[in-house]
Scaffold this motif. Structure first.
Motif, PDB file in Angstrom:
ATOM      1  N   ALA A 405      40.126  33.068  40.125  1.00 25.01           N
ATOM      2  CA  ALA A 405      40.930  33.921  39.243  1.00 25.01           C
ATOM      3  C   ALA A 405      40.291  34.063  37.864  1.00 25.01           C
ATOM      4  CB  ALA A 405      42.341  33.339  39.113  1.00 25.01           C
ATOM      5  N   ALA A 406      39.457  33.093  37.489  1.00 25.81           N
ATOM      6  CA  ALA A 406      38.824  33.121  36.166  1.00 25.81           C
ATOM      7  C   ALA A 406      37.440  33.759  36.186  1.00 25.81           C
ATOM      8  CB  ALA A 406      38.738  31.696  35.618  1.00 25.81           C
ATOM      9  N   ARG A 407      37.041  34.345  37.299  1.00 25.30           N
ATOM     10  CA  ARG A 407      35.686  34.891  37.394  1.00 25.30           C
ATOM     11  C   ARG A 407      35.466  36.014  36.388  1.00 25.30           C
ATOM     12  NH1 ARG A 407      34.849  39.455  41.164  1.00 25.30           N
ATOM     13  NH2 ARG A 407      36.887  40.333  41.698  1.00 25.30           N
ATOM     14  N   ASN A 408      34.240  36.109  35.946  1.00 24.99           N
ATOM     15  CA  ASN A 408      33.889  37.130  34.966  1.00 24.99           C
ATOM     16  C   ASN A 408      33.975  38.517  35.596  1.00 24.99           C
ATOM     17  OD1 ASN A 408      33.339  34.991  33.290  1.00 24.99           O
ATOM     18  ND2 ASN A 408      31.117  35.104  33.545  1.00 24.99           N
ATOM     19  N   PRO A 409      34.547  39.481  34.896  1.00 27.58           N
ATOM     20  CA  PRO A 409      34.615  40.852  35.423  1.00 27.58           C
ATOM     21  C   PRO A 409      33.210  41.358  35.753  1.00 27.58           C
ATOM     22  CG  PRO A 409      35.985  40.625  33.464  1.00 27.58           C
ATOM     23  CD  PRO A 409      35.190  39.361  33.569  1.00 27.58           C
ATOM     24  N   GLY A 410      33.100  41.989  36.896  1.00 28.13           N
ATOM     25  CA  GLY A 410      31.821  42.542  37.306  1.00 28.13           C
ATOM     26  C   GLY A 410      30.981  41.609  38.155  1.00 28.13           C
ATOM     27  N   SER A 411      31.281  40.320  38.163  1.00 28.43           N
ATOM     28  CA  SER A 411      30.521  39.405  39.023  1.00 28.43           C
ATOM     29  C   SER A 411      31.053  39.522  40.448  1.00 28.43           C
ATOM     30  CB  SER A 411      30.631  37.967  38.513  1.00 28.43           C
ATOM     31  OG  SER A 411      31.969  37.500  38.561  1.00 28.43           O
TER      32      SER A 411
END
Length: 550
Positions: A405-411
């Motif tokens: 849920a905390a993944r960086n946008p676009g990864s």
């Protein structure tokens, strides 16, 4: 004209069942042979037919107009012809769809799909399920008609539905399922060879199960005995490092070695104390898979990396395969993990900081889920562990979901980046672990393959596409994979059941080569270099030295 044909099958629901069957031929994450495809196709076709029948029932209940005569025949032909075209095209492409996945996983391609056998099996499964549904319908009809004598018709219909539902639940859960669980339990107990060990106990007093050990060899079970007997010795490690090496320490407590979770945890701690494990540089607390198995491809390279100055401990919580243990004995694994981690952490934190090992958590598959549950980060805040490597975490894992849920946008969803990588990192067969630099005080690493359905299954795929399907496909995922409500759910469920059938490095088949980078990043072996990583990977790939086995 009646809605039903002489065989008792309604045409419109049958068309929907054929569409479901056609969709089931499309690829998913794990390659399927003709037999499993036939079973899958028959099941989803029956479900599609059931959905269609239910829709017709609602239509009739709402007293909506029905086609009759010529419009009825024209409408069915207008629907049936496109369905037939889709079915033929899907059958013609079934083999190439499966070969596309096989090619991406480095598997041998199949010459042709035995379409007739596959379709014949699907028809058999479909027919058996329809027959079963018909028998349930008869039971319901007779029950509600008997109830008409005592209550109004509408009430009797509802009561009949409840009675039949409860009856089926009792028969399956308290009858069939209980018997199956008993069979599984007896089968795996025999497989563990609890009463007749397949090898003599170790002679070395520092090994669990020896005469000096607190842990009984026979009750340890076969997975534990394999773990204790396996792995590199000091001489093997010295040959690799070119210098002095220590004998790695391994502790394993079997399910039968103590009566309850806390008893097994206390026994594990006592054995660690007996062999001097807390005097080593590194201590690994591991949770095994459902049967108690620990992947040597993870532990063997790690012992090479640290020159043998390492101790590992694991406690068994089930005899069942991980999918069965996940469904039937979920709490057993979670309770054992919480007990083991808290027991060892409590003792570890009582030691002087400069005179205790670095402490790491580890688990594969169901063991990863249990390990994450047992590793209560809030409880560890005042004296945290050094890190963890969790491999192939099952999709319900709360810690994994928090990190995702905390993944960086676009990864990429299947190989995300989280923040600046100081706490959480993800690695895979195509994504580097990032090395030992740039971490904070605690290092938490997930190793996952993009084609692993145990990790990327989503219950919501019953009605919507999983998030990873909305992104460009990963290297070992077919670009022809597409979403269809209900069908995709069953495709992924079948993928989970056969996820270990994929070749090493794909699906749920994790292997030594891919453990090395993450372990180097998490445990930061002293003096370890990229050249050492490459050399150990080469050894594991070639199988030239003891250890690095899967």
């Amino acid at each position: 004209m009646d809605w039903k044909k002489p065989l008792g099958l309604s045409l419109l629901p049958l068309f929907l069942g054929l569409l479901f069957f056609s969709a089931s031929l499309t690829p998913s994450l794990i390659p399927r042979g003709w037999f499993m495809q036939g079973v899958l196709g028959g099941v989803v076709a029956a479900i599609g037919y059931l959905v269609g029948r239910f829709a017709l029932m609602l239509w009739r209940q709402m007293a909506l107009p029905r086609w009759r005569g010529l419009p009825f025949a024209i409408g069915h032909a207008a629907i049936g012809l496109p369905v037939a075209v889709i079915l033929i095209l899907s059958l013609s492409k079934a083999g190439s769809w499966q070969n596309a996945i096989r090619a991406r996983m480095g598997m041998e391609l199949i010459d042709a799909t035995p379409v007739l056998r596959m379709v014949g099996l699907a028809l058999t499964v479909f027919g058996l399920l329809i027959l079963l549904g018909w028998l349930v319908q008869i039971l319901f009809d007779r029950t509600r008609r008997w109830l008409y004598r005592f209550m109004p018709e509408r009430t009797a219909n509802v009561a009949g539905l409840v009675i039949v539902g409860l009856l089926l639940l009792i028969v399956t859960r308290d009858g069939l399922i209980d018997r199956l669980i008993g069979v599984f339990d007896r089968t795996y107990t025999v497989a563990q060879k609890l009463t007749t060990p397949d090898r003599p106990p170790p002679a070395e007093p520092l090994r669990s199960g020896s005469e000096a050990s607190l842990i009984g060899w026979a009750d340890m079970g076969q997975p534990g005995r394999n773990f204790i007997s396996g792995g590199p010795r000091a001489g093997d490690i010295a040959d690799f490092t070119g210098g002095a090496a220590m004998e790695p320490l391994r502790v394993y407590v079997g399910l039968a070695n103590a009566d309850d979770a806390q008893g097994r945890s206390d026994l594990a701690l006592a054995e660690l104390q007996r062999i001097g494990a807390f005097e080593r540089e590194v201590l690994i607390v591991a949770m095994p898979t459902g049967t108690g198995w620990l992947d040597p491809g993870s532990f063997d390279p790690l012992e090479y990396m640290h020159g043998g100055d390492i101790a590992s401990v694991a406690v068994q919580y089930s005899y069942l395969q991980s999918p069965l243990a996940l469904i039937i004995e979920t709490d057993a694994g979670l309770q054992q993990a919480h007990s083991l981690v808290s027991t060892i952490h409590r003792y570890w934190r009582s030691l002087p900081e400069d005179a205790r090992p670095r402490l790491y958590m580890h688990g594969l598959s169901l063991g990863a889920w249990a390990s994450m549950y047992g590793t209560d980060l809030e409880a560890l805040l005042d004296d945290p562990i050094d890190g963890a490597l969790w491999v192939g975490p099952p999709f319900p894992s709360a810690r994994w979901n928090e990190a995702m849920a905390a993944r960086n946008p676009g990864s990429p969803y299947v190989a995300p980046d989280v923040g600046d990588g100081r706490l959480f990192r993800f690695a895979s067969h195509t994504k580097d672990a990032g090395g030992p630099d740039g971490w904070g005080s605690m290092r938490l690493m997930f190793l996952q393959y993009s084609s692993d359905p145990i990790v990327f299954y989503e219950p919501a795929s019953l009605f919507r596409a999983p998030r990873w399907m909305r992104e460009p496909p990963a290297a070992d995922v077919s670009p022809d994979l597409s979403f269809m409500p209900i069908v995709t759910q069953f495709q992924l469920a079948l993928d989970m059941a056969f996820s270990l059938a994929a070749p090493a490095g794909h699906g749920h088949s994790y292997y030594a080569h891919d453990y090395i980078g993450p372990w180097a990043a998490v445990t930061a072996p002293e003096g370890w270099t990229e050249a050492d990583t490459a050399r150990l990977k080469q050894i594991c790939d070639n199988g030239l030295q003891k250890g690095c086995d899967n």
